[in-house]
Design a protein around this motif. Sequence first.
Motif, PDB file in Angstrom:
ATOM      1  N   ILE A 184       0.828  -1.222   0.000  1.00 27.33           N
ATOM      2  CA  ILE A 184       0.000   0.000   0.000  1.00 27.33           C
ATOM      3  C   ILE A 184       0.862   1.272   0.000  1.00 27.33           C
ATOM      4  CG2 ILE A 184      -1.786   1.274   1.292  1.00 27.33           C
ATOM      5  CD1 ILE A 184      -3.313  -1.297   1.287  1.00 27.33           C
ATOM      6  N   PRO A 185       1.933   1.332   0.812  1.00 28.64           N
ATOM      7  CA  PRO A 185       2.804   2.510   0.682  1.00 28.64           C
ATOM      8  C   PRO A 185       3.363   2.674  -0.740  1.00 28.64           C
ATOM      9  CG  PRO A 185       3.342   1.297   2.688  1.00 28.64           C
ATOM     10  CD  PRO A 185       2.318   0.484   1.952  1.00 28.64           C
ATOM     11  N   LEU A 186       3.697   1.556  -1.396  1.00 31.87           N
ATOM     12  CA  LEU A 186       4.227   1.644  -2.770  1.00 31.87           C
ATOM     13  C   LEU A 186       3.170   2.170  -3.738  1.00 31.87           C
ATOM     14  CD1 LEU A 186       6.258  -1.689  -3.091  1.00 31.87           C
ATOM     15  CD2 LEU A 186       7.162   0.623  -2.882  1.00 31.87           C
ATOM     16  N   LEU A 187       1.896   1.748  -3.520  1.00 31.10           N
ATOM     17  CA  LEU A 187       0.810   2.232  -4.380  1.00 31.10           C
ATOM     18  C   LEU A 187       0.596   3.729  -4.164  1.00 31.10           C
ATOM     19  CD1 LEU A 187      -1.937  -0.561  -3.977  1.00 31.10           C
ATOM     20  CD2 LEU A 187      -0.212  -0.361  -5.758  1.00 31.10           C
ATOM     21  N   LYS A 188       0.634   4.117  -2.890  1.00 30.72           N
ATOM     22  CA  LYS A 188       0.375   5.532  -2.574  1.00 30.72           C
ATOM     23  C   LYS A 188       1.458   6.436  -3.151  1.00 30.72           C
ATOM     24  CE  LYS A 188      -2.400   5.630   1.568  1.00 30.72           C
ATOM     25  NZ  LYS A 188      -2.364   5.918   3.006  1.00 30.72           N
ATOM     26  N   LEU A 189       2.692   5.921  -3.164  1.00 33.73           N
ATOM     27  CA  LEU A 189       3.789   6.708  -3.734  1.00 33.73           C
ATOM     28  C   LEU A 189       3.848   6.569  -5.255  1.00 33.73           C
ATOM     29  CD1 LEU A 189       6.493   5.752  -1.082  1.00 33.73           C
ATOM     30  CD2 LEU A 189       5.573   8.047  -1.451  1.00 33.73           C
ATOM     31  N   ARG A 190       2.978   5.713  -5.780  1.00 30.52           N
ATOM     32  CA  ARG A 190       2.918   5.394  -7.211  1.00 30.52           C
ATOM     33  C   ARG A 190       4.215   4.780  -7.737  1.00 30.52           C
ATOM     34  NH1 ARG A 190      -1.680   8.924 -10.255  1.00 30.52           N
ATOM     35  NH2 ARG A 190      -3.073   9.019  -8.477  1.00 30.52           N
ATOM     36  N   PHE A 191       4.951   4.115  -6.842  1.00 33.84           N
ATOM     37  CA  PHE A 191       6.082   3.302  -7.300  1.00 33.84           C
ATOM     38  C   PHE A 191       5.557   2.006  -7.926  1.00 33.84           C
ATOM     39  CE2 PHE A 191       8.931   5.311  -3.854  1.00 33.84           C
ATOM     40  CZ  PHE A 191       9.304   6.314  -4.729  1.00 33.84           C
ATOM     41  N   ALA A 192       4.322   1.637  -7.565  1.00 33.91           N
ATOM     42  CA  ALA A 192       3.652   0.508  -8.212  1.00 33.91           C
ATOM     43  C   ALA A 192       2.276   0.991  -8.633  1.00 33.91           C
ATOM     44  CB  ALA A 192       3.523  -0.663  -7.250  1.00 33.91           C
ATOM     45  N   ALA A 193       1.840   0.581  -9.833  1.00 33.54           N
ATOM     46  CA  ALA A 193       0.517   0.985 -10.327  1.00 33.54           C
ATOM     47  C   ALA A 193      -0.138  -0.181 -11.056  1.00 33.54           C
ATOM     48  CB  ALA A 193       0.648   2.202 -11.246  1.00 33.54           C
ATOM     49  N   PRO A 194      -0.421  -1.281 -10.322  1.00 31.29           N
ATOM     50  CA  PRO A 194      -1.030  -2.443 -10.977  1.00 31.29           C
ATOM     51  C   PRO A 194      -2.458  -2.128 -11.430  1.00 31.29           C
ATOM     52  CG  PRO A 194      -0.997  -2.740  -8.591  1.00 31.29           C
ATOM     53  CD  PRO A 194      -0.243  -1.476  -8.863  1.00 31.29           C
ATOM     54  N   ALA A 195      -2.905  -2.805 -12.484  1.00 35.21           N
ATOM     55  CA  ALA A 195      -4.281  -2.613 -12.962  1.00 35.21           C
ATOM     56  C   ALA A 195      -5.260  -3.321 -12.028  1.00 35.21           C
ATOM     57  CB  ALA A 195      -4.411  -3.149 -14.380  1.00 35.21           C
ATOM     58  N   THR A 196      -4.796  -4.409 -11.395  1.00 33.89           N
ATOM     59  CA  THR A 196      -5.682  -5.215 -10.535  1.00 33.89           C
ATOM     60  C   THR A 196      -4.961  -5.627  -9.259  1.00 33.89           C
ATOM     61  OG1 THR A 196      -6.685  -6.136 -12.537  1.00 33.89           O
ATOM     62  CG2 THR A 196      -7.114  -7.312 -10.484  1.00 33.89           C
ATOM     63  N   LEU A 197      -5.700  -5.630  -8.165  1.00 32.10           N
ATOM     64  CA  LEU A 197      -5.203  -6.193  -6.909  1.00 32.10           C
ATOM     65  C   LEU A 197      -6.015  -7.430  -6.582  1.00 32.10           C
ATOM     66  CD1 LEU A 197      -4.634  -3.384  -4.240  1.00 32.10           C
ATOM     67  CD2 LEU A 197      -2.978  -4.497  -5.714  1.00 32.10           C
ATOM     68  N   VAL A 198      -5.331  -8.519  -6.259  1.00 31.64           N
ATOM     69  CA  VAL A 198      -6.014  -9.727  -5.806  1.00 31.64           C
ATOM     70  C   VAL A 198      -5.760  -9.857  -4.309  1.00 31.64           C
ATOM     71  CG1 VAL A 198      -6.227 -12.220  -6.035  1.00 31.64           C
ATOM     72  CG2 VAL A 198      -5.643 -10.852  -8.023  1.00 31.64           C
ATOM     73  N   ASP A 199      -6.794  -9.576  -3.535  1.00 34.35           N
ATOM     74  CA  ASP A 199      -6.704  -9.618  -2.073  1.00 34.35           C
ATOM     75  C   ASP A 199      -6.922 -11.071  -1.620  1.00 34.35           C
ATOM     76  OD1 ASP A 199      -7.182  -9.492   0.644  1.00 34.35           O
ATOM     77  OD2 ASP A 199      -8.375  -7.657   0.543  1.00 34.35           O
ATOM     78  N   ILE A 200      -5.892 -11.662  -0.992  1.00 30.28           N
ATOM     79  CA  ILE A 200      -5.996 -13.094  -0.623  1.00 30.28           C
ATOM     80  C   ILE A 200      -6.475 -13.298   0.818  1.00 30.28           C
ATOM     81  CG2 ILE A 200      -4.296 -13.875  -2.327  1.00 30.28           C
ATOM     82  CD1 ILE A 200      -2.226 -14.009  -0.042  1.00 30.28           C
ATOM     83  N   ASN A 201      -6.839 -12.212   1.495  1.00 30.53           N
ATOM     84  CA  ASN A 201      -7.162 -12.313   2.928  1.00 30.53           C
ATOM     85  C   ASN A 201      -8.416 -13.131   3.239  1.00 30.53           C
ATOM     86  OD1 ASN A 201      -5.208 -10.617   4.659  1.00 30.53           O
ATOM     87  ND2 ASN A 201      -5.506  -9.436   2.784  1.00 30.53           N
ATOM     88  N   ARG A 202      -9.303 -13.309   2.242  1.00 33.43           N
ATOM     89  CA  ARG A 202     -10.541 -14.064   2.529  1.00 33.43           C
ATOM     90  C   ARG A 202     -10.399 -15.552   2.231  1.00 33.43           C
ATOM     91  NH1 ARG A 202     -15.172 -10.059   0.068  1.00 33.43           N
ATOM     92  NH2 ARG A 202     -14.437  -8.227   1.197  1.00 33.43           N
ATOM     93  N   ILE A 203      -9.237 -15.964   1.760  1.00 31.58           N
ATOM     94  CA  ILE A 203      -9.076 -17.382   1.396  1.00 31.58           C
ATOM     95  C   ILE A 203      -8.808 -18.191   2.666  1.00 31.58           C
ATOM     96  CG2 ILE A 203      -7.731 -19.028   0.028  1.00 31.58           C
ATOM     97  CD1 ILE A 203      -7.081 -16.702  -1.890  1.00 31.58           C
ATOM     98  N   PRO A 204      -9.690 -19.154   2.963  1.00 33.94           N
ATOM     99  CA  PRO A 204      -9.508 -19.902   4.212  1.00 33.94           C
ATOM    100  C   PRO A 204      -8.269 -20.803   4.171  1.00 33.94           C
ATOM    101  CG  PRO A 204     -11.480 -20.655   3.006  1.00 33.94           C
ATOM    102  CD  PRO A 204     -10.861 -19.560   2.194  1.00 33.94           C
ATOM    103  N   GLY A 205      -7.675 -20.996   5.326  1.00 37.07           N
ATOM    104  CA  GLY A 205      -6.583 -21.976   5.465  1.00 37.07           C
ATOM    105  C   GLY A 205      -5.192 -21.435   5.219  1.00 37.07           C
ATOM    106  N   LEU A 206      -5.100 -20.182   4.765  1.00 38.00           N
ATOM    107  CA  LEU A 206      -3.766 -19.665   4.442  1.00 38.00           C
ATOM    108  C   LEU A 206      -3.025 -19.137   5.676  1.00 38.00           C
ATOM    109  CD1 LEU A 206      -4.171 -17.812   0.988  1.00 38.00           C
ATOM    110  CD2 LEU A 206      -3.270 -20.098   1.455  1.00 38.00           C
ATOM    111  N   ASP A 207      -3.667 -19.249   6.838  1.00 38.12           N
ATOM    112  CA  ASP A 207      -2.965 -18.803   8.053  1.00 38.12           C
ATOM    113  C   ASP A 207      -2.643 -19.984   8.977  1.00 38.12           C
ATOM    114  OD1 ASP A 207      -5.497 -19.403   8.817  1.00 38.12           O
ATOM    115  OD2 ASP A 207      -5.814 -17.589  10.011  1.00 38.12           O
TER     116      ASP A 207
END
Length: 293
Positions: free
Chosen positions: A38-61
């Motif tokens: 998120i800091p990289l996005l805010k500084l526009r050092f990264a500007a991806p067209a899509t973000l895939v948020d993996i936080n809702r995928i069960p079992g990854l923790d």
Amino acid sequence: MFPSRFDYSAPDSLDEALATLGQRADETKVLAGGQSLIPLLKLRFAAPATLVDINRIPGLDVLEESNGHLRIGTLARHNQLAADSLVGRRYPTIASAAPQIADPLVRNLGTIGGSLAHGDPAGDWGSVMLALNAEVVVRGPTGERRIPIDDFLVDIFTTSLNEDEIVTEVLVPQPEGSFGGAYLKLERKVGDFATVGVAVHLELDGDTIARAGLGLTAVGSRNIKPTNAENALGGNKCSDELFAEAARLAAEAADPVSDVRGPATYKRAVVEAYVKRGLAEARDQARARAGRT
Ligand SMILES: Cc1cc2nc3c(=O)[nH]c(=O)nc-3n(C[C@H](O)[C@H](O)[C@H](O)COP(=O)(O)OP(=O)(O)OC[C@H]3O[C@@H](n4cnc5c(N)ncnc54)[C@H](O)[C@@H]3O)c2cc1C
């Protein structure tokens, strides 16, 4: 500054996340804790067209011992690792490092997988996982790969993860015999990235070193595994002279630069002092576990 526009997807399965990632992998980023992205996005050092948020995928923790390993799910937060009782009992290097990462806010959100995928040579987990000979498990369109951490970390902010792959877990071999470990971190103030960090892991058979693992933070373009120092330790009996020699070899493997955190010569001297100190601490823990002092 605000980030550039992006599409946001929050799938609830890994297959769906991989499918979205596979559509335009070069323009898509995985979002885990967001503490680096998120800091990289805010500084526009990264500007991806899509973000895939993996936080809702069960079992990854997941956090459990199974088949000779500690399985750490990619979404395990720094704080989860700091507080876990199994980790506290059996993985002292991890337990020692986790509470030294960043500050409480970052530790609540930041994940181990995000930290390793980010590939920051000042990241603490890279060194811990090098000392522990961990493997990174990744899933991509053609299936799963297990990548030894030393091959996973390539260069500054560069890993061997392909654009269309997602880190799913980290596998840490279970310690054998009597063991000890520590993470020593020099920081300018609480919550700062390391000026120098040193991860140490020892497994003893009697007083002989059955396995020694070391990792160095912020003293090169990636986390460094000082193999000469590890090899010097393996198979030998613990002694202050041996630890001093290993520390000298580890300092030789470090390749620090002079910057706002201090001159290169100072950082190299800290590596030497911390490796010596960390080895003594790990040895004392291992002896205590074996009921000897
Ligand atoms: C103020 C501050 C201080 C900090 N201090 C420290 C410190 O002392 N020590 C330290 O080690 N770190 C520090 N960090 C970094 C912190 O630990 C981050 O949490 C970590 O680097 C990234 O983890 P994340 O889960 O937030 O990943 P994100 O920010 O979500 O992602 C980081 C990168 O990894 C990729 N990614 C994330 N998860 C996956 C996955 N499963 N598969 C594939 N790619 C993935 C993302 O696409 C992105 O490129 C600090 C951060 C901040 C903001």
